[in-house]
Design a protein around this motif. Structure first.
Motif, PDB file in Angstrom:
ATOM      1  N   ARG A  61      -8.807   3.919   3.239  1.00 41.30           N
ATOM      2  CA  ARG A  61      -7.741   4.668   3.905  1.00 41.30           C
ATOM      3  C   ARG A  61      -7.982   6.183   3.873  1.00 41.30           C
ATOM      4  O   ARG A  61      -7.305   6.924   4.563  1.00 41.30           O
ATOM      5  CB  ARG A  61      -6.395   4.382   3.226  1.00 41.30           C
ATOM      6  CG  ARG A  61      -5.828   3.052   3.478  1.00 41.30           C
ATOM      7  CD  ARG A  61      -4.846   3.003   4.650  1.00 41.30           C
ATOM      8  NE  ARG A  61      -3.828   4.032   4.608  1.00 41.30           N
ATOM      9  CZ  ARG A  61      -3.546   4.840   5.611  1.00 41.30           C
ATOM     10  NH1 ARG A  61      -4.206   4.762   6.738  1.00 41.30           N
ATOM     11  NH2 ARG A  61      -2.601   5.754   5.498  1.00 41.30           N
ATOM     12  N   THR A 112       0.810  -1.226   0.000  1.00 44.64           N
ATOM     13  CA  THR A 112       0.000   0.000   0.000  1.00 44.64           C
ATOM     14  C   THR A 112       0.839   1.270   0.000  1.00 44.64           C
ATOM     15  O   THR A 112       0.319   2.336  -0.293  1.00 44.64           O
ATOM     16  CB  THR A 112      -0.963   0.058   1.205  1.00 44.64           C
ATOM     17  OG1 THR A 112      -0.201  -0.070   2.387  1.00 44.64           O
ATOM     18  CG2 THR A 112      -2.022  -1.004   1.141  1.00 44.64           C
ATOM     19  N   THR A 113       2.104   1.168   0.338  1.00 42.65           N
ATOM     20  CA  THR A 113       2.888   2.414   0.367  1.00 42.65           C
ATOM     21  C   THR A 113       4.007   2.468  -0.665  1.00 42.65           C
ATOM     22  O   THR A 113       4.413   3.540  -1.056  1.00 42.65           O
ATOM     23  CB  THR A 113       3.503   2.648   1.762  1.00 42.65           C
ATOM     24  OG1 THR A 113       4.357   1.550   2.060  1.00 42.65           O
ATOM     25  CG2 THR A 113       2.455   2.790   2.829  1.00 42.65           C
ATOM     26  N   SER A 140       8.468  -0.791   5.312  1.00 44.67           N
ATOM     27  CA  SER A 140       8.071   0.608   5.144  1.00 44.67           C
ATOM     28  C   SER A 140       9.172   1.420   4.469  1.00 44.67           C
ATOM     29  O   SER A 140       8.933   2.475   3.913  1.00 44.67           O
ATOM     30  CB  SER A 140       7.694   1.213   6.487  1.00 44.67           C
ATOM     31  OG  SER A 140       8.839   1.352   7.262  1.00 44.67           O
ATOM     32  N   SER A 160      -0.377   7.807   8.947  1.00 43.27           N
ATOM     33  CA  SER A 160       0.257   7.084   7.840  1.00 43.27           C
ATOM     34  C   SER A 160      -0.018   5.591   8.050  1.00 43.27           C
ATOM     35  O   SER A 160      -0.326   5.155   9.171  1.00 43.27           O
ATOM     36  CB  SER A 160       1.755   7.350   7.828  1.00 43.27           C
ATOM     37  OG  SER A 160       2.337   6.791   8.965  1.00 43.27           O
ATOM     38  N   ALA A 161       0.139   4.820   6.955  1.00 45.71           N
ATOM     39  CA  ALA A 161      -0.182   3.389   7.041  1.00 45.71           C
ATOM     40  C   ALA A 161       0.682   2.705   8.096  1.00 45.71           C
ATOM     41  O   ALA A 161       0.211   1.839   8.832  1.00 45.71           O
ATOM     42  CB  ALA A 161       0.020   2.739   5.681  1.00 45.71           C
ATOM     43  N   LEU A 162       1.960   3.117   8.191  1.00 45.80           N
ATOM     44  CA  LEU A 162       2.868   2.486   9.156  1.00 45.80           C
ATOM     45  C   LEU A 162       2.413   2.771  10.587  1.00 45.80           C
ATOM     46  O   LEU A 162       2.350   1.872  11.431  1.00 45.80           O
ATOM     47  CB  LEU A 162       4.299   3.002   8.939  1.00 45.80           C
ATOM     48  CG  LEU A 162       5.345   2.459   9.897  1.00 45.80           C
ATOM     49  CD1 LEU A 162       5.550   0.976   9.709  1.00 45.80           C
ATOM     50  CD2 LEU A 162       6.669   3.180   9.729  1.00 45.80           C
TER      51      LEU A 162
END
Lengths: 319, 459
Positions: B301, B282-283, B394, B307-309
């Motif tokens: 999202r 996703t990133t 990440s 942030s996704a992390l």
């Protein structure tokens, strides 16, 4: 712990790009429409919720026009999920192929499609529906066309999108647009190219029947002349004849009728390609591969077509 | 009489010491450890009615009487519930231990569908009995070692002579004899004296509460250590495959159980890299996800401010807290945790826009995958690697996951427990042990690494 530290340091030196992008910061592009009127005109179709959003841009070069779109978008333009590039005949196909081949962010299974009307975008996702249609019929994608262009193996055929359907080709010779092959000619060409799901209308005693082609195989035999052997596997989809399909003998008769019909169409098309010196089947390359040189062009050969047809899947029949 | 004076001196402030003097015999016991009925039946009812013979052992009708020569032995017996009888010339210890044990219960941490439904208890004798009842052979040997200056725990090292390698037995015996500490509250404390536990995040030795697991280990040529007051046994050497696929499912049909066994290995890796895979695709590597799924992820999202992390770390930390509180919390209050964790944190966090629904799925899948394993140490080991994979993903996406996977494999295959390779039987490869752990298949040979006596049934 030391090993981990070394690993972290090493990968910082050994890797180049740190391209962390949040998903919510991406504009995923479905299709790009390219036109040329004094300058390049770009329209980019972007996925947004259940609808699509269009961003227009222009520029003196393809890069300028795409850059214009990057500047107009509040998010990162993301081309890795591109479904199709649509272009009009005003744009040079070689410019498109060379520009997008160089782009590292692009995926490798989108389609190149020619259009004649630039006003095609609506709420519906055009890029996705074009990809769906072409995927289903196994048409050549961008990289197949680019490969033919770069290796100069044959005259390029680009799928042609018109009235929300694709059943025609835009024909290019030496990278110049020649003509649109449509309707019956395109269907017959598809038999040669093994793009299936065509219907063959055939007359029989007292009526007609339609054979739907499920798959086809084409073999080229090059000797003193060129013999093209086309084997077609099909099923009867519509039937209005007196013969009884439950009898093996009658099925053979039907196969005979269909074979005659398909052979007539294929021979007509091949003669017409020969007359116009258009090599969409890549016959010159096949000759070169066989003799390692091209003494005679393909149109200087005698070309014959041999057709075999196998009808199966008769369905739930009464006669 | 010298011993009696010493006892009086040494047990000055010990309230439960009882000393009785009947017919010139001194009867000494600790009333909290000794069974009053046994003392009555064996000693107090007998002595007043009888003439005292020269050998007082003949007087006592107990099946377990020990002669005592040294004062240290006297203390050991006295402190374990024996009654000491002292006359002028002789000192004996009569077994009068009180029953301070709970009964044998069902296994609570290693449940199984089929197989034995009994687990070890705190009583050493019962635990030894549970093992001996399963292996009725004089080849089953055990050596007792007393560990702990004050606790004096009885520690026993079990092995089958002729099956287990002598070198391993001697090495373990040496290591156990060297232990010099005040006391041991549980068997897990002696792990650090046998191997350097902190060399790797995965557990080095296997703890089990199931006697049938011990039996299986002994028959394979391994060593089982039991210790007084601990309801767990220690099996060594242990390999990664033993933690992932314990024998508890071997009772099922092999063609079906092999699917489960392979699924467990899959879960081991899933528990490690599902969150990192989600972060990577996703990133960084968005091109790898099918378009429709990517757009779905994107829509979910859209409302999350982190942030996704950060979102992933937040969810994983919440899940860890939930798991920890679930383990520590008394089971009678357990439903409160489920309601709070499941409804409040799950549903409300999504509605409040703190985490996305897909993140909840990712975290749940990760934790469900890790819950397949019964050993808490392997779950904790997986957690460490999960975080490492997460950070590296990440930064470098799928490429990073590939690198971390290489590091993981190097780490596991490089690790040795008691000079036995941890990644055995995959590396070095051994088909015989593989047929007993990673899959269930017909096998009539013992592992060459664990036993010199290869043929099974030739005991």
């Amino acid at each position: 712990m030391k090993k981990l530290l070394i690993l972290f340091i090493t990968i910082f030196f050994l890797t180049g790009c740190y391209n962390y992008t949040e998903l919510s910061d991406l504009s995923v592009v479905s299709s790009i429409l390219i036109d040329y009127k004094d300058e390049y005109l770009f329209s980019v179709e972007i996925y947004e919720d259940e609808e699509t959003k269009i961003i227009n841009g222009s520029g003196n070069t393809l890069a300028d026009a795409l850059n214009d779109i990057y500047n107009k978008s509040n998010k990162t333009i993301y081309l890795a999920h591109l479904n199709a590039i649509l272009f009009t005949k005003n744009v040079n196909i070689d410019e498109i192929i060379l520009y997008f081949l160089r782009n590292p962010d692009i995926n490798n299974n989108f389609y190149l499609v020619q259009i004649n009307n630039t006003d095609i975008y609506s709420k519906e996702n055009i890029g996705e529906s074009i990809k769906y249609i072409l995927d289903k019929k196994k048409y050549p994608n961008f990289f197949n066309i680019a490969s033919d262009y770069i290796n100069n193996t044959k005259d390029i055929l680009v799928p042609f999108y018109k009235d929300k359907k694709i059943n025609a080709y835009a024909l290019y010779k030496n990278n110049n647009f020649i003509n649109i092959i449509e309707e019956k000619d395109a269907d017959v060409l598809n038999i040669f190219l093994n793009i299936d799901n065509q219907n063959i209308y055939t007359k029989c005693d007292g009526g007609y029947f339609v054979v739907n082609i499920d798959s086809s195989k084409t073999k080229y035999k090059i000797n003193k002349d060129i013999n093209i052997d086309v084997t077609v596997y099909g099923s009867i989809s519509e039937y209005n004849c007196k013969l009884n399909t439950m009898k093996a003998g009658d099925i053979n008769k039907l196969e005979g009728y269909a074979k005659k019909e398909i052979n007539k169409e294929l021979t007509f098309l091949i003669n017409s390609l020969k007359e116009n010196k258009i090599d969409t089947l890549g016959l010159n390359t096949k000759i070169k591969n066989k003799y390692h040189k091209l003494d005679k062009e393909f149109y200087q050969y005698d070309i014959s077509v041999e057709t075999n047809i196998h009808i199966f899947k008769k369905g739930f029949l009464l006669k | 009489m010298d011993f009696l004076n010493k006892i009086n001196k040494d047990y000055k402030n010990v309230s439960d010491l009882v000393i009785k003097n009947i017919k010139k015999l001194n009867i000494i016991y600790l009333e909290t450890l000794a069974d009053q009925d046994k003392i009555n039946d064996y000693i107090l009812k007998i002595i007043p009615k009888s003439n005292i013979p020269k050998d007082i052992k003949k007087l006592i009708p107990s099946p377990n009487i020990k002669d005592i020569k040294k004062y240290d032995d006297l203390l050991l017996y006295l402190n374990t519930g024996f009654t000491i009888i002292i006359n002028d010339k002789q000192v004996i210890a009569v077994e009068t231990k009180a029953n301070l044990n709970r009964s044998i219960d069902k296994p609570t941490t290693e449940s199984t569908l089929y197989g034995a439904k009994e687990s070890f208890v705190e009583n050493y004798q019962v635990n030894v009995g549970l093992i001996k009842r399963r292996i009725k052979s004089n080849a089953l040997k055990n050596t007792n070692i007393s560990i702990g200056r004050y606790s004096k725990n009885m520690c026993s090292c079990f092995y089958i002579e002729g099956v287990c390698k002598e070198e391993l037995v001697n090495e373990i015996k040496k290591k156990l004899a060297k232990i010099d500490i005040d006391g041991i509250t549980d068997i897990s404390e002696i792990k650090k004296y046998i191997v350097n536990e902190n060399k790797n995040f995965f557990p080095a030795l296997k703890l089990t509460e199931r006697p049938d697991m011990c039996e299986d280990a002994l028959l394979k040529g391994k060593i089982v250590i039991l210790i007084d007051n601990s309801p767990y046994a220690l099996i060594l050497p242990a390999f990664l495959a033993d933690f992932i696929n314990p024998i508890s499912d071997n009772f099922e049909k092999s063609i079906n159980v092999n699917f489960i066994k392979i699924l467990r290995f899959l879960c081991f890796f899933m528990a490690i890299f599902i969150p990192s895979l989600y972060i990577a695709v996703t990133t960084i590597n968005q091109e790898t996800v099918p378009t429709s799924l990517l757009i779905n992820f994107q829509n979910q999202r859209m409302d999350v401010p982190f942030s996704a992390l950060m979102e992933c770390l937040l969810t994983l930390i919440i899940c860890e807290i939930l798991r920890e509180s679930d383990i520590r919390f008394p089971s009678s209050y357990g439903s409160a945790i489920s309601i709070l964790g499941g409804l409040v944190l799950g549903e409300a966090a999504v509605s409040a826009g703190i985490v996305s629904p897909i993140m909840i799925i990712v975290a749940s899948l990760t934790f469900i995958s890790s819950m397949i394993f019964t050993d808490i140490d392997i779950i904790n080991g997986i957690r460490y690697w999960r975080l490492l994979f997460l950070f590296i993903a990440s930064f470098y996406g799928l490429y990073g996951i590939g690198l971390a996977l290489i590091v993981l494999f190097i780490n596991i295959s490089n690790y040795e427990v008691l000079n036995y390779p941890y990644f055995y039987p995959l590396s070095p490869f051994d088909l015989n042990y593989l047929k007993e752990t990673i899959i269930k298949a017909k096998n009539n040979k013992r592992s060459k690494l664990l036993s010199k006596n290869r043929i099974k049934g030739d005991l």
